[in-house]
Write an enzyme that holds these catalytic residues in place. Sequence first.
Site, PDB file in Angstrom:
ATOM      1  N   CYS A 263       0.862  -1.183   0.000  1.00  0.00           N
ATOM      2  CA  CYS A 263       0.000   0.000   0.000  1.00  0.00           C
ATOM      3  C   CYS A 263       0.890   1.221   0.000  1.00  0.00           C
ATOM      4  O   CYS A 263       1.802   1.309  -0.821  1.00  0.00           O
ATOM      5  CB  CYS A 263      -0.967  -0.020   1.181  1.00  0.00           C
ATOM      6  N   ARG A 268      -2.057  -0.752   5.662  1.00  0.00           N
ATOM      7  CA  ARG A 268      -3.320  -1.266   5.146  1.00  0.00           C
ATOM      8  C   ARG A 268      -3.080  -2.602   4.435  1.00  0.00           C
ATOM      9  O   ARG A 268      -3.921  -3.504   4.450  1.00  0.00           O
ATOM     10  CB  ARG A 268      -3.953  -0.266   4.166  1.00  0.00           C
TER      11      ARG A 268
END
Lengths: 313, 410
Positions: A263, A268
């Site tokens: 990411c 994330r």
Amino acid sequence: MQLQRPLFAVLLILSLIATMAFAGVAAAQELPEALVTADWLEENLDNPDIRVIEVSVVPGVYERGHIPGAVNFVWHTDFVDTVTRDIVSAERFQELARAAGINDDTTVILYGDNNNWFAAWGAWIFKLYGFDDVRLLDGGRVKWEADGRPLSTSVETYPEGNLTVSEANEALRARRDEVLSIVEGETPGTLIDIRSAAEYNGEIFAPEGVPELSVRAGHIPGALNVPWGQNVKEDGTFKSVDELRALYADLGIDGSTPLVTYCRIGERAALTWFVLSQLLGYDVALYDGSWTEWGNTVGVPIVNPAGTVWGGQ
Amino acid sequence: MSNSVAGGSAISGAAPNAFHLSRADLLRAGIAVAIFLALIVGAYALHDTPGQGARASFSLLTGVALGIVFERGRFCFFCIFRDFIEFRNSGPLYAVLTALAVGGIGYAIVFGAFLPNAGSGRLPPDAHIGPVSWVLVVAGAAFGLGMALSGACISGHLYRLGEGYLRAPIALLGSLIGFAAGFYTWQTVYLAAISRAPVAWLPATFGYGGALVIHLLLLGLLAVLLLRFVPPLAAGEGGRLTLARLYEATFRKRWNPLVTGGLVGLIGVFAYFRVQPLGVTSQLSSLTRTVLENNGLLAGRLNGLDTFAGCAAVVVETITENGWLISGLVLGSLAVAVLAGRFELSTLTVRNSITALLGGILMGWGSMLALGCTVGTLLSGISAFAVSGWIFGFAVFAGVWLGIRLRLNA
């Protein structure tokens, strides 16, 4: 035969009880091993063999009320090394885990704010250092609060644990050069970019309000875009294993090739790493350098459909 | 609850013994009750609003409580400082000392839960512990001058708005301009001083117990030194505490400074425990920053600003918890001011409007650079054992003193 009737009845009742008990277990086991429900956790808070750890990044969240008995791990300083831009060192991690009273046979349950992103990073670190029984609280902090479950402000201290970490398992971690070799077709593998479509397409450099940037926008060549939010339901809990398997199968991801998730800074992507490796059992590594490393690296290619150029036209 | 202890209201006079409410009293009470009911309904509604929730609701009610206590106890830093500087009356200052003493004890209790090891090198979450540099002195002095010019500090203007003080909206408007000026100054000042300034926190060195002892000793010393400036006490009233006297003391007369201060201190501790430390400028400065940024007038990045705890501005698109707090403050004050018959539209002149605006600008500028005002940096900062709070507090006092000497408040 007369005598056998009561026996038969007893056997019948026993088998009924056994079936019901088994069904009960089956119902409780519907979730994959790597997840626990809020219901289960609330009932097991007094179990000395589990240790609950909160990994939230908004200041004051843990302090103003956490799951009773939970220990606070600070992502910015406990799970990463601020000097070397690296994951926390083995020695420091062992020290922290022992201070939280974690033994080799403890069941560690992580949860946090922001839909468990940083908790998932924590799970990745535990796995990376060879600790096996680490699970996530399904739905994380948001679900726990939304359910109106109890929170506590008192900080528990536990007797020193005996957890012994092993060498970092590099198979769970992708380095830039390994990613480059996938891009160049030298190693088999599929890259999964879990950022928003706007980031993936190069329309924006980073989500709004985020100051840590890359000088280029776009994505790593060949990466598939599966935004992290597709893994979860509206209440923040994970979709069922079948739904998740179908979601990724539709994109041609079935676990037959090694996977790499990334990411912007790696947090994330840890959530998708968790889904693919812990819930679906695929071979997947987390590229924690992510876009802030790749997008800034000299000499590596990108794809930028939007054609944006940093600082101007 | 006798009202005749140190620094209490100068207005004396026997309270009526029979409990009688006139028609006007009943009308005022009706209006006050209507406002309180509306606020309670609002708090319930906020609680169930997606994206707001319990924190917003709690903030609104905290604001209401502050508005009531500020109005009933006239907890206006400028008025309190002026009483001492101009009239040699230290009585009202005891409200500030009491608020800090109670606040310090409460913060120590909360800190013990939030950050059990004070010496860990970490700071407790969100507490208003700011960088210590000459910027605090300059910002505090400017803030103090602004108080003298405009007739109140920012929280003072907010609660006095509820009393019908018409200079308040002008001063608050000025503070928005001041915040903007502060943002343009910030980058320079940050690089020149703040980036290298130590963030000094007493418990990091002395532990919670040690810090609290130092805190209470300092406040105690000030209290003893100020004792000789307390005006003579009224003769004891004696007699029974009737309903009429209780009503008079609670809803009509100015509260005793010790009561006012104690309540302010408690509200500050509750606010920190549940949501965030008390402060009244964060929504206002955030609004300014957002407007400037959305119009391309301000760089998206204010170096270092987002790394400090305090009433720092962030880019916001909605009403924040701090916005609900100041809304509650104004309306809570309005309700009790009406009830006490103290709501009265003040007269505006060209001169007092201009001074209110200029004072507001100075206060906005000062509180932006100090990361808070007399509530956020002084009250919440000192209660949190921050050295920055003390320095800012003395600088503000010096600014007010200078302003009065220059007759800026005339």
